[in-house]
Structures are given as structure tokens and as C-alpha cells.
Scaffold this motif. Structure first.
Motif: not given
Length: 106
Positions: A15-40
Motif C-alpha cells: 500500500a505505501e509503495e502504491a501510494a508513493r508511485i501513484g497507483l493508489a490515491n492514499r493509504v487509509v487505516p482499515s478502521e477508517d476505510l469506510f468513513d474515508e470512502a463515504v467522505a470521498v
């Protein structure tokens, strides 16, 4: 180049590398994943439905467009169409009144 290397070697990308090289937008702790998805989702849903639709179409089409001129024409067409809808005056009014717009998708 990075995507090709990953695809050709089939190496694991964390996950960290994916975010660093642009394959992922951000890394979110699993306990915050739902709230982050709803916010987006809420951020996207607060925009003009027509604007979101045209942006999606432009991003998808421009992956296959062979020239800058064609991509620019597609973007200009989308902008011209959106200025004729009911959401445009609402966007202007909301901006002037310093309030969130109430888009209808019309």
C-alpha cells in the motif's frame, strides 16, 4: 514504466509503495476505510451531476484520443453543454451567496 515493470515481473506492491508511485490515491487505516470512502463519495455527490458525468466521460475517452486537439474539442463540448443546464445558474448563485450549491442534474 513502473506499471509495466510491476505487470511484467508480477511483483507484490504494498500500500505505501502504491501510494508513493501513484497507483493508489492514499493509504487509509482499515478502521477508517469506510468513513474515508463515504467522505470521498459525499465530495463527489456534492458536485453537479452533469459535471461529474462529463468529467468521467472525458477521462475515459481521452485514454483513447490520439491528439491533443481531439481531447480539447471533447472538453470544450462538455463545457459548452454544461453552461446551458439549470445547474450553471445555481452554481453562480451559490457562489455569490457563499453557500453550497443545490444541484439538480438538470
Amino acid at each position: 514504466g513502473r506499471a509495466a515493470e510491476i505487470a511484467y515481473t508480477a511483483r507484490f506492491v504494498g500500500a505505501e509503495e502504491a501510494a508513493r508511485i501513484g497507483l493508489a490515491n492514499r493509504v487509509v487505516p482499515s478502521e477508517d476505510l469506510f468513513d474515508e470512502a463515504v467522505a470521498v463519495a459525499e465530495a463527489i455527490a456534492s458536485n453537479s451531476p452533469g459535471g461529474v458525468r462529463m468529467s468521467k466521460r472525458a477521462l475515459q475517452c481521452n485514454q483513447e484520443v490520439t491528439s491533443y486537439a481531439a481531447a480539447l474539442e471533447l472538453e470544450n463540448r462538455g463545457q459548452a453543454l454544461l453552461t446551458r443546464g439549470a445547474d450553471m445558474p445555481e452554481a453562480h448563485a451559490a457562489f455569490k451567496e457563499k453557500r453550497p450549491p443545490r444541484f439538480t442534474g438538470q
